[in-house]
Design a protein around this motif. Structure first.
Motif, mmCIF file in Angstrom:
data_model
loop_
_atom_site.group_PDB
_atom_site.id
_atom_site.type_symbol
_atom_site.label_atom_id
_atom_site.label_comp_id
_atom_site.label_asym_id
_atom_site.label_seq_id
_atom_site.Cartn_x
_atom_site.Cartn_y
_atom_site.Cartn_z
ATOM 1 N N SER A 25 0.841 -1.209 0.000
ATOM 2 C CA SER A 25 0.000 0.000 0.000
ATOM 3 C C SER A 25 0.872 1.253 0.000
ATOM 4 O O SER A 25 0.511 2.268 -0.607
ATOM 5 N N MET A 29 0.606 4.214 -2.731
ATOM 6 C CA MET A 29 0.491 5.631 -2.362
ATOM 7 C C MET A 29 1.552 6.460 -3.102
ATOM 8 O O MET A 29 1.278 7.548 -3.617
ATOM 9 N N ASN A 58 -5.058 8.522 4.624
ATOM 10 C CA ASN A 58 -4.220 8.262 3.452
ATOM 11 C C ASN A 58 -4.240 9.405 2.444
ATOM 12 O O ASN A 58 -3.296 9.561 1.666
ATOM 13 N N GLY A 61 -1.575 11.265 3.636
ATOM 14 C CA GLY A 61 -0.347 10.536 3.281
ATOM 15 C C GLY A 61 0.077 10.878 1.858
ATOM 16 O O GLY A 61 1.257 11.125 1.580
ATOM 17 N N THR A 89 -2.752 6.991 9.793
ATOM 18 C CA THR A 89 -2.631 5.643 9.208
ATOM 19 C C THR A 89 -1.149 5.262 9.149
ATOM 20 O O THR A 89 -0.261 6.126 9.208
ATOM 21 N N ASP A 91 0.596 4.241 6.618
ATOM 22 C CA ASP A 91 1.283 4.813 5.456
ATOM 23 C C ASP A 91 1.550 6.303 5.655
ATOM 24 O O ASP A 91 2.557 6.839 5.184
#
Ligand code: NAX
Ligand code: K
Length: 498
Positions: A25, A29, A58, A61, A89, A91
């Motif tokens: 993930s 991203m 995210n 992110g 999160t 990430d």
């Protein structure tokens, strides 16, 4: 066509891609954010002062990755993280660490820490994306207020913070973006006029989500692409009688222009034989302006009073310029009752349907209606939101088994099964008298050439918009008038025959 996905389907597509590509993930991203930057760089002049606002989900992110990439490209970037780091999160946290090595990150934990945003700054909005779960209030709303008041250009990551991809406007604060750079597929709200203020100009960037998975998602809304448009084809032994025989019922005193535009558009769209039924006052006008057509006079001098289906025509189209005289109302009612094949109704024919709603039940199944918003409101009543408008469109199409286009930017073409296709072509220059009459002619001609009603409607709407786009390139949006659409129809057809 591009399926328009719900927020949940977008999340599923992310997860499927992560599991099946496979890709982590954090790398997805990174890929999404780099795709954002590539598009962003084509839109924003170098040397701009860039301010990035991040939530701790995210979407935030993404904002952190975008900040890192832009800093590496020597842009002037400041980063502001709003909200609680405790809820960040995984990430987000990783990218926070990566960015911290390069630059300082401002935390906005209360109102006093909201920075001043100069009008010449460029804001990147990474507060919330498709994970929004409630209306935005409190500190986030204050930040959004500052962004909206600043006058700065705003680029939303994926979707403006405060908007849901697939739901009506929430009560809370919403970022008013000038541009939205969205991931993989357009969101439903991009096609709704009431959302324009928040979405701005939208762009979709490919982030490599699994395409077969996306295509397999069940949805009832799509964005039409050129490759979806079929056209009638001619074969060696065709003659004018086999290339579509259309009876156009149009015109009344003072409105013969509408009949002329429709008729000429039909001829330009490949109609083999065109008959025009019109009041006596229209005979000379149409004979001169549309020499290709045969004109049938009504008994009445000024309005249409009686017309019946004939064996020598394939398709009937009625509406442009006919007015709503009670004699014409009766003529349309009789015609509908004696017709079993799908027909095309537009303009005053729709107003007559609105005055006599019982006629809707008698329309031949798969008939085509082409209302603009005013005519549509007369047919289905007013709506409170664009979502309700789309529901009414689906209701009309499904209840009476009709193919209906609601005209406007991204004209919504609805099949009798309730599937919506937003049209990509067209421009504001087409908001001009007679534009709809041209569409009627195109759609009726395609239907007469044997296309299925829904295909004829979707193709007609596409070609009409494409002709408008070709015309706008040459005459400009302001000067564009309906006759220009007819002149540029050949270019539109040729463009589809790649
Ligand atoms: N899932 C993935 O693999 C990918 C996601 N991407 C990005 O991730 C976004 C979605 O991220 P998330 O699902 O983390 O969601 P968001 O970043 O949109 O935000 C969700 C977070 O905000 C909170 N929240 C929601 N509404 C709130 C409100 N009104 N007030 C205060 N807090 C609120 C939620 O509880 C959650 O903690 C996409 O829009 C896209 O930008 C991209 O990086 C591409 C890949
Ligand atoms: K956003």
């Amino acid at each position: 066509m591009i399926p328009i996905l719900t927020a949940q389907q977008i999340r599923d597509a992310d997860q499927y891609t992560i599991g099946h590509e496979p890709i982590t993930s954090i790398n997805l991203m990174e890929r999404a954010s780099r795709a954002f930057v590539r598009k962003f760089s084509t839109l924003v002049p170098g040397g701009s002062r860039i301010m990035i606002f991040c939530g701790t989900g995210n979407n935030g992110g993404d904002g952190l990755v975008i900040a890192r990439v832009l800093i590496q490209q020597a842009h002037d970037v400041s980063i502001f993280v709003v909200g609680s780091m405790e809820r960040a999160t995984e990430d987000f946290k990783v990218n926070f660490e990566r960015l911290s090595v390069l630059t300082g990150i401002h935390q906005v934990a209360n109102e006093d820490q909201i920075p001043n945003i100069p009008g010449n700054a460029v804001v990147i909005d990474g507060l919330f994306g498709s994970g929004l779960s409630r209306p935005v209030s409190g500190l986030f709303a204050n930040v959004i207020d500052q962004i909206n008041k600043s006058g700065a250009e705003v680029y939303a990551i994926d979707i403006s913070s405060g908007l849901y991809p697939d739901q009506p406007l929430s009560e809370g604060a919403v970022v008013e973006a000038t541009h939205t750079i969205s991931f993989q597929t357009p969101k439903l709200i991009f096609f709704l006029p009431e959302m324009r203020k928040y979405v701005g100009q939208w762009h979709v960037v490919d982030i490599g989500l699994d395409e077969p998975f996306i295509q397999s998602c069940e949805t009832d809304a799509f964005f039409t692409q050129a490759r979806d448009i079929a056209l009638p084809s001619r074969s060696t032994f065709d003659h004018k009688g086999s290339a579509g025989r259309l009876l156009l019922i149009a015109g009344s005193k003072g409105k013969m222009g509408a009949a002329t535009l429709s008729a000429r558009a039909a001829m330009r769209s490949g109609c083999g034989l065109l008959y025009i039924h019109t009041p006596c006052c229209g005979l000379n006008i149409l004979q001169v302006n549309v020499p290709e057509a045969m004109v049938i006079e009504d008994e009445h001098t000024e309005v249409i009073t009686e017309v019946m289906p004939a064996d020598n025509v394939d398709v009937l189209a009625m509406g442009p310029g006919i007015g709503t005289n009670s004699l014409t109302q009766k003529a349309l009612a009789d015609l509908i009752l004696h017709t079993s094949e799908p027909m095309v109704l537009d303009a005053d024919a729709l107003n007559i349907l609105a005055l006599n709603p019982e006629l809707l039940n008698a329309l031949p199944p798969e008939s085509i209606l082409t209302p603009h918003p005013g005519e549509f409101a007369r047919l289905v009543g007013a709506w409170r939101s664009d979502f309700e408008k789309l529901e009414k469109l689906r209701w009309l199409a499904k209840t009476y088994q009709l193919n209906v286009v609601l005209k406007g930017a991204y004209s919504a073409v609805c099949s009798s099964r309730g599937y919506l296709y937003f049209n990509p072509t067209g421009n504001p220059g087409m908001a001009t008298a007679g534009s709809g009459d041209v569409l009627t002619g195109i759609v009726a001609a395609l239907l007469a050439q044997g296309m299925a009603p829904f295909d004829a409607l979707r193709a007609g709407v596409y070609l009409h918009g494409q002709a408008g786009d070709e015309a706008a390139i040459n005459v400009g949006e302001i000067s564009l008038m309906a006759s220009d659409l007819i002149e540029y129809l050949p270019a539109a057809f040729k463009k589809l025959h790649f």
